[in-house]
Enzyme design. Structure first.
Site, PDB file in Angstrom:
ATOM      1  N   VAL A   1      -5.359   5.966   0.232  1.00 19.41           N
ATOM      2  CA  VAL A   1      -4.661   7.369   1.280  1.00 19.41           C
ATOM      3  C   VAL A   1      -4.382   8.278   0.332  1.00 19.41           C
ATOM      4  O   VAL A   1      -3.381   8.124  -0.301  1.00 19.41           O
ATOM      5  CB  VAL A   1      -3.647   6.680   2.165  1.00 19.41           C
TER       6      VAL A   1
ATOM      7  N   SER B   1       1.482  -3.125  -8.872  1.00 18.67           N
ATOM      8  CA  SER B   1       0.238  -3.959  -8.447  1.00 18.67           C
ATOM      9  C   SER B   1      -0.522  -3.337  -7.568  1.00 18.67           C
ATOM     10  O   SER B   1      -0.201  -2.580  -6.605  1.00 18.67           O
ATOM     11  CB  SER B   1       0.679  -5.342  -7.813  1.00 18.67           C
TER      12      SER B   1
ATOM     13  N   MET C   1       2.769  -6.225  -4.837  1.00 19.14           N
ATOM     14  CA  MET C   1       3.404  -7.051  -5.920  1.00 19.14           C
ATOM     15  C   MET C   1       4.019  -8.601  -5.370  1.00 19.14           C
ATOM     16  O   MET C   1       4.436  -9.260  -6.222  1.00 19.14           O
ATOM     17  CB  MET C   1       4.932  -6.321  -6.500  1.00 19.14           C
TER      18      MET C   1
ATOM     19  N   ASN D   1      11.191  -0.670  -1.135  1.00 20.80           N
ATOM     20  CA  ASN D   1      12.742  -0.751  -1.890  1.00 20.80           C
ATOM     21  C   ASN D   1      13.006   0.783  -1.695  1.00 20.80           C
ATOM     22  O   ASN D   1      14.160   0.886  -2.256  1.00 20.80           O
ATOM     23  CB  ASN D   1      12.436  -1.391  -3.301  1.00 20.80           C
TER      24      ASN D   1
ATOM     25  N   ALA E   1      12.604 -14.439  -4.825  1.00 13.08           N
ATOM     26  CA  ALA E   1      13.940 -14.816  -4.656  1.00 13.08           C
ATOM     27  C   ALA E   1      14.707 -13.747  -3.650  1.00 13.08           C
ATOM     28  O   ALA E   1      14.290 -12.494  -3.663  1.00 13.08           O
ATOM     29  CB  ALA E   1      14.877 -14.496  -5.931  1.00 13.08           C
TER      30      ALA E   1
ATOM     31  N   THR F   1      13.713  -7.261  -2.071  1.00 12.69           N
ATOM     32  CA  THR F   1      12.563  -7.484  -1.119  1.00 12.69           C
ATOM     33  C   THR F   1      12.751  -7.712   0.467  1.00 12.69           C
ATOM     34  O   THR F   1      12.619  -7.118   1.176  1.00 12.69           O
ATOM     35  CB  THR F   1      11.362  -8.147  -1.552  1.00 12.69           C
TER      36      THR F   1
ATOM     37  N   GLU G   1      -5.310  -0.348   2.007  1.00 12.43           N
ATOM     38  CA  GLU G   1      -4.848  -0.663   0.683  1.00 12.43           C
ATOM     39  C   GLU G   1      -5.802  -0.474  -0.461  1.00 12.43           C
ATOM     40  O   GLU G   1      -6.926  -0.540  -0.376  1.00 12.43           O
ATOM     41  CB  GLU G   1      -4.736  -2.276   0.803  1.00 12.43           C
TER      42      GLU G   1
ATOM     43  N   HIS H   1      12.638  -3.739  -9.729  1.00 16.18           N
ATOM     44  CA  HIS H   1      13.279  -3.739  -8.599  1.00 16.18           C
ATOM     45  C   HIS H   1      13.521  -2.105  -8.198  1.00 16.18           C
ATOM     46  O   HIS H   1      14.647  -2.020  -7.619  1.00 16.18           O
ATOM     47  CB  HIS H   1      14.454  -4.399  -8.379  1.00 16.18           C
TER      48      HIS H   1
HETATM   49  P1  FAD Z   1       4.333  -3.780  -2.979  1.00 17.02           P
HETATM   50  O1  FAD Z   1       4.338  -5.014  -2.626  1.00 17.02           O
HETATM   51  O2  FAD Z   1       4.333  -2.804  -4.139  1.00 17.02           O
HETATM   52  O3  FAD Z   1       2.943  -3.132  -2.285  1.00 17.02           O
HETATM   53  C1  FAD Z   1       2.491  -1.732  -2.132  1.00 17.02           C
HETATM   54  C2  FAD Z   1       1.098  -1.654  -2.000  1.00 17.02           C
HETATM   55  O4  FAD Z   1       0.715  -0.253  -1.613  1.00 17.02           O
HETATM   56  C3  FAD Z   1       0.612  -1.956  -3.299  1.00 17.02           C
HETATM   57  O5  FAD Z   1      -0.466  -3.000  -2.849  1.00 17.02           O
HETATM   58  C4  FAD Z   1      -0.348  -0.679  -3.680  1.00 17.02           C
HETATM   59  O6  FAD Z   1      -1.459  -0.908  -4.140  1.00 17.02           O
HETATM   60  C5  FAD Z   1      -0.652  -0.171  -2.161  1.00 17.02           C
HETATM   61  N1  FAD Z   1      -0.883   1.483  -2.441  1.00 17.02           N
HETATM   62  C6  FAD Z   1       0.048   2.314  -3.278  1.00 17.02           C
HETATM   63  N2  FAD Z   1      -0.293   3.641  -2.998  1.00 17.02           N
HETATM   64  C7  FAD Z   1      -1.340   3.592  -2.239  1.00 17.02           C
HETATM   65  C8  FAD Z   1      -2.253   4.461  -1.631  1.00 17.02           C
HETATM   66  N3  FAD Z   1      -2.248   5.744  -1.782  1.00 17.02           N
HETATM   67  N4  FAD Z   1      -3.186   4.035  -0.618  1.00 17.02           N
HETATM   68  C9  FAD Z   1      -3.450   2.731  -0.345  1.00 17.02           C
HETATM   69  N5  FAD Z   1      -2.475   1.779  -0.816  1.00 17.02           N
HETATM   70  C10 FAD Z   1      -1.714   2.211  -1.638  1.00 17.02           C
HETATM   71  N6  FAD Z   1      11.472  -8.731  -5.482  1.00 17.02           N
HETATM   72  C11 FAD Z   1      12.388  -9.682  -4.955  1.00 17.02           C
HETATM   73  O7  FAD Z   1      13.086  -9.465  -4.208  1.00 17.02           O
HETATM   74  N7  FAD Z   1      12.512 -10.932  -5.489  1.00 17.02           N
HETATM   75  C12 FAD Z   1      11.856 -11.552  -6.509  1.00 17.02           C
HETATM   76  O8  FAD Z   1      12.057 -12.554  -6.932  1.00 17.02           O
HETATM   77  C13 FAD Z   1      11.015 -10.601  -7.083  1.00 17.02           C
HETATM   78  N8  FAD Z   1      10.305 -10.928  -8.288  1.00 17.02           N
HETATM   79  C14 FAD Z   1       9.293 -10.207  -8.862  1.00 17.02           C
HETATM   80  C15 FAD Z   1       8.477 -10.721  -9.810  1.00 17.02           C
HETATM   81  C16 FAD Z   1       7.235  -9.925 -10.316  1.00 17.02           C
HETATM   82  C17 FAD Z   1       6.471 -10.641 -11.314  1.00 17.02           C
HETATM   83  C18 FAD Z   1       7.051  -8.736  -9.562  1.00 17.02           C
HETATM   84  C19 FAD Z   1       5.736  -8.184  -9.955  1.00 17.02           C
HETATM   85  C20 FAD Z   1       7.846  -8.377  -8.715  1.00 17.02           C
HETATM   86  C21 FAD Z   1       8.941  -8.909  -8.147  1.00 17.02           C
HETATM   87  N9  FAD Z   1       9.907  -8.454  -7.032  1.00 17.02           N
HETATM   88  C22 FAD Z   1      10.578  -9.406  -6.464  1.00 17.02           C
HETATM   89  C23 FAD Z   1       9.577  -7.324  -6.502  1.00 17.02           C
HETATM   90  C24 FAD Z   1       8.642  -7.577  -5.000  1.00 17.02           C
HETATM   91  O9  FAD Z   1       7.375  -7.934  -5.388  1.00 17.02           O
HETATM   92  C25 FAD Z   1       8.731  -6.165  -4.400  1.00 17.02           C
HETATM   93  O10 FAD Z   1       9.768  -5.744  -4.017  1.00 17.02           O
HETATM   94  C26 FAD Z   1       7.750  -6.001  -3.063  1.00 17.02           C
HETATM   95  O11 FAD Z   1       6.691  -6.607  -3.384  1.00 17.02           O
HETATM   96  C27 FAD Z   1       7.684  -4.602  -2.573  1.00 17.02           C
HETATM   97  O12 FAD Z   1       7.137  -4.693  -1.376  1.00 17.02           O
HETATM   98  P2  FAD Z   1       6.178  -3.353  -0.876  1.00 17.02           P
HETATM   99  O13 FAD Z   1       5.542  -3.944   0.312  1.00 17.02           O
HETATM  100  O14 FAD Z   1       7.394  -2.423  -0.696  1.00 17.02           O
HETATM  101  O15 FAD Z   1       5.374  -2.809  -2.304  1.00 17.02           O
END
Ligand code: FAD
Length: 531
Positions: free
Chosen positions: A232, A116, A122, A483, A129, A495, A39, A449
């Site tokens: 990475v 984030s 994130m 996503n 939701a 999500t 991470e 999203h």
């Molecule tokens: P992320 O949670 O974005 O995690 C990806 C991670 O990869 C990050 O921590 C990042 O730092 C890391 N990363 C990136 N590049 C690298 C690299 N090269 N090397 C190492 N690490 C890396 N979604 C919903 O479905 N319902 C909701 O109600 C909703 N509300 C939201 C409200 C807010 C305020 C926010 C910010 C987001 C919201 N979302 C919501 C979106 C939801 O948070 C995301 O869809 C979800 O977190 C995606 O998960 P993920 O694991 O794919 O990516």
């Protein structure tokens, strides 16, 4: 000295909910496998990956949010009332925006698309939701989609009753149902919003982040290690197959190679294609069909149906459209879901706010639960040319290929948005008396999203990046998550669907690890017998 292992079975890039889903399923189904998760951001909450809203101390929570904001740390965020409508380009707390490359002349762009960088991604800042996709939002070629969505509910700890005690929630639901439900099948009628949250025995809310997805199965798994502050930079291939990752340790800026038989890139829908691009994995569809949901918001106030004897509360401050979309939910809030259908192509997230988004008269304070924030999300008209591109010359804050986002609303998108603006006023009037003069359309990218950039396909026809198990067509052993994998245009929060797709991919890796383990044991057994 390196803090990383020389080799593992599975390397996971990113610790958000989808990377965490891989870790959990592998811990449950392939307990002998060694897993390293990398991470780029720091650990900002305890247990690692937990939602910052669970941090009770306000200053500690603000600090956790700021430490999640990567290059944007310290910049003003839209946490102050009115900021969303003021039109300033600001990120939400816990996220950061692109400095440039988010819009080009003659295009709409995604001006407030955000990221984030922290353990939990994130998912440490989200609203939680978790509605299910319906009609054209569903992925038609996955026969097990419903079972996978059930699995995602389990992983994310989704409940529907956390706000049942909130005032006027039932009234809001009944009024919306009367306006919307006619002719809808049972599952697509107005209902409680499924939320990734639960109440502790003492009544306090606990919001789900990656910590809930990891669960004890991952945390107590002796062969699982999470490395924070680890970027990475590349996925390594040998003979076209996954062979490991290159990792930059941000604590000392040293670069290491960690070998892996499987690599899962779960780095959000813009940074996942970035990592693939940087690794020379560049299928035609990479970054294409990028889509995000447009959003309109509106507010209404319930005046009738409130008993005259009800205790009056002073306004707790001012809420904002930010509350509707980013979910500043308190104990007093209720959240209602108006599901998307092809006939009514809007996903509704209706939240009862603690206070009004516009100032109310001092002698007319609103009772908690009577201010209703309405948000409608629309699905994008998918276009091949809506895309993120990466530069071979310019780098971003982390030294990765810089992004350039090309994005346009089509005439169809604008027509659906016009319908959404009409519909939200109708819903506002159904619930109570509108407070806003007219609906507000959020700047593009605000939904957070964004999706579709590493899309899944049923067959390798050049229009997708990965197959039905999320494995990249052109790079066996490399899986993508998040996503970006969703191939349909969804209006609902994505999500739950992404975590469902991650569960499918993780099960596939577990099966392959078992098959190899079995094969290796058999070889050993046979060689012992011949000795
Ligand atoms: P992320 O949670 O974005 O995690 C990806 C991670 O990869 C990050 O921590 C990042 O730092 C890391 N990363 C990136 N590049 C690298 C690299 N090269 N090397 C190492 N690490 C890396 N979604 C919903 O479905 N319902 C909701 O109600 C909703 N509300 C939201 C409200 C807010 C305020 C926010 C910010 C987001 C919201 N979302 C919501 C979106 C939801 O948070 C995301 O869809 C979800 O977190 C995606 O998960 P993920 O694991 O794919 O990516």
């Amino acid at each position: 000295m390196s803090r990383y292992p020389e080799s593992v079975d599975v390397a996971i890039v990113g610790s958000g909910p989808t990377g965490a889903a891989y870790a959990r399923i592998l811990s449950e189904r392939a307990p002998n496998a060694t897993i390293a998760m990398f991470e780029v951001g720091p650990t900002v909450s305890s247990p690692p990956g937990s939602h910052v809203k669970n941090i009770e101390d306000v200053a500690a929570r603000a600090s956790a949010q700021e430490r999640s904001e990567g290059p944007g740390a310290g910049a003003a965020t839209v946490s102050s009332p009115g900021a969303v409508k003021a039109g300033d380009r600001m990120a939400r707390p816990g996220t950061y925006l692109l400095d440039d490359g988010y819009a080009f002349d003659g295009e709409d762009g995604l001006p407030v698309v955000a990221f984030s960088s922290n353990v939990g991604g994130m998912g440490a800042h989200w609203t939680g939701a978790c509605p299910r996709p319906g009609d054209s939002e569903r992925i038609a070629f996955l026969p097990d989609l419903d079972e996978l969505l059930d699995e995602a509910d389990r992983l994310l700890g989704v409940t529907t009753d956390a706000f049942d005690g909130a005032p006027y929630t039932r009234l809001v639901r009944e009024r919306l149902a009367a306006a919307v439900d006619d002719g809808r099948p049972a599952g697509r009628r107005v209902q409680r919003m499924p939320l990734a949250v639960h109440r502790r025995d003492d009544g306090r809310l606990v919001w789900s982040g990656s910590d809930i997805v990891f669960g004890d199965a991952t945390r107590q798994h002796p062969n699982f290690t999470l490395f924070d502050e680890s970027l990475v930079t590349r996925v390594l291939l040998e003979d076209g197959r996954a062979a490991g990752v290159t990792v930059r340790d941000l604590r000392n800026d040293r670069v290491h190679v960690v070998k892996a038989r499987f690599v899962v890139v779960a780095a959000d829908a813009l940074r996942t294609p970035q990592v693939l691009w940087a690794s020379g994995i560049r299928p035609l569809a990479l970054g294409r069909m990028l889509n995000d949901q447009s959003q309109v918001v509106f507010a209404a106030r319930i005046r009738d149906g409130v008993p005259a004897s009800a205790p009056r509360h002073a306004p707790a401050g001012q809420s904002d459209e930010h509350d509707v979309v980013a979910g500043t939910l308190s104990e007093e809030s209720g959240v209602t879901w108006v599901p998307f259908t092809d006939a009514a192509p809007f996903h509704g997230q209706i939240m009862q706010l603690d206070a009004s988004p516009v100032p109310l008269a001092e002698d007319d304070p609103a009772e908690p639960g009577t201010i209703v924030g309405l948000g409608l999300f629309t699905a994008k008209d998918l276009q091949w040319d809506d895309r993120v591109e990466f530069s071979d010359d310019v780098t971003d804050f982390y030294g990765m290929p810089a992004m350039r986002i090309h994005y346009r609303l089509t005439d169809r998108d604008r027509a659906v948005l016009d319908r959404a603006r009409e519909e939200i006023v109708r819903l506002g009037n159904a619930v109570g008396e509108p407070i806003d003069e007219r609906p507000f359309t959020m700047p593009l990218g605000a939904s957070l999203h964004y999706q579709g950039s590493v899309r899944m396909g049923e067959v390798d026809d050049g229009l997708s990046v990965c197959g039905p198990y999320s494995e990249v067509w052109s790079a066996p052993g490399v899986f993508v998550a998040g996503n970006g994998v969703i191939p349909t245009a969804t209006a609902c929060n994505p999500t739950l669907t992404s975590v469902a797709l991650a569960a499918r991919g993780a099960r596939r890796i577990a099966d392959e690890l078992h098959a190899t383990e079995f094969h290796e044991r058999k070889l050993e057994h046979d060689s012992r017998r011949t000795r």
